[in-house]
Design an enzyme around this catalytic site. Structure first.
Site, short mmCIF file in Angstrom:
data_model
loop_
_atom_site.label_atom_id
_atom_site.label_comp_id
_atom_site.label_asym_id
_atom_site.label_seq_id
_atom_site.Cartn_x
_atom_site.Cartn_y
_atom_site.Cartn_z
CG ASP A 192 30.50 0.13 30.16
OD1 ASP A 192 30.17 -0.96 29.65
OD2 ASP A 192 31.68 0.47 30.35
CD GLU A 193 23.54 0.88 35.73
OE1 GLU A 193 23.00 1.45 36.70
OE2 GLU A 193 23.78 -0.35 35.70
#
EC number: 5.4.99.-
Length: 306
Positions: free
Chosen positions: A140-141
């Site tokens: 995830d970012e």
């Protein structure tokens, strides 16, 4: 993958020395025997077929040559704004640290943000390597940790197979709200899309199977430090599972976590383990905790200051 012969890279070609295992001086059905021998040494059959159709498998005396390292376009514009932090690299694979706030790759063609893919392309360019940027898994970012890249089609084929067979190990640490019960060691709950929120996922009976293993390391009434391993790799899996159990990740406002202590979810991939596509050795990559998570863990009295 455990019975690789001796070999040397020579430019774009891998030169393999079968030795006594395969008599290349005997010309009768030599090519057929060579192909069968390569397949018996766990070379991907589809890749061998493509190389053969392009004339990229050759016999040179007592050696076999395969064009495993052709020059390939990066696929992403090299950008030097945020140099990649390389944790491991050889002719077949690269592992890079992904910082918080950076996506692994652009979300669409209109996404102009710098991503880890752009940084890896810049690394390849600066080191004179003509490799396509091929990630094997994602984060995830706002999750930090190691990301694995395959530097050629051969490595990608074998690493993708490891992902499918769940032979790539990923261990995470997380800071979560509340005191986790030590008896909570596994969460086996399916995950699906949340029809009320485009970005969210949720535990859903009709979702995909998802299994997360948990080890409580330390805890107080307010928060806990846990280590987690994934049997599956569903979108937001750790975040969804921990929130579902009443322990959202600190900083994870999307899933009910408080955001006053940390501006992102307190989740970090601290270890990556995979089988090297050529040597078949276990490669263990440790990625140190980022400063923000380490400081918060100290502030919450979950670890001691060094």
């Amino acid at each position: 993958m455990s019975n690789r012969p001796a070999a040397e890279r020579r430019g774009e070609w891998l030169e393999i020395m079968p030795g006594r295992e395969l008599d290349l001086q005997q010309t009768e059905q030599r090519h057929t025997r060579m192909m069968q021998w390569l397949e018996s040494r766990s070379f991907p059959a589809k890749l061998l077929g493509r190389l053969h159709s392009k004339g990229e498998i050759k016999i040179n005396g007592d050696r076999i040559r395969l064009r495993l390292f052709p020059a390939v376009e990066y696929g992403f514009e090299p950008r030097y704004d945020h140099p990649a932090e390389i944790l491991y690299e050889d002719d077949y694979v690269l592992v890079a640290h992904k910082p918080a706030g950076m996506a692994v790759h652009p979300s669409d063609p209109q996404d102009t943000r710098i991503t880890l893919a752009h940084a890896i392309a810049a690394h390849y360019e600066s080191t004179g390597q003509d490799c396509a940027v091929r990630h094997v898994h994602r984060l995830d970012e706002d999750t930090t940790g190691p990301v694995l890249y395959a530097k050629n089609e051969f490595a990608l084929s074998l690493l993708d197979e490891q992902m499918r067979d769940k032979h790539i190990g990923r261990r995470y640490i997380a800071l979560v709200q509340g005191n986790v019960n030590e008896q909570l060691t596994v969460i086996d709950e399916p995950i699906g899309k949340d029809r009320h929120h485009k970005q969210r996922r949720r535990v859903s009976p009709g979702g995909q199977s998802a299994v997360t293993y948990i080890e409580k390391v330390a805890g107080t009434k307010a928060a806990s430090l846990v280590r987690l391993k994934l049997e599956t790799g569903r979108t937001h899996q750790i975040r969804v599972h921990m929130s579902y159990m009443g322990h959202p990740l600190i900083g994870d406002s999307l899933y009910g976590g408080r955001s006053d202590l940390l501006s992102r979810q307190a989740l970090h991939g601290e270890q990556l383990v995979f089988i090297h596509p050529w040597t078949a050795e276990d490669i263990i990559i440790n990625d140190p905790w980022p400063a923000d998570i380490q400081k918060l863990a100290i502030d919450l009295k979950l670890i001691e200051k060094e």
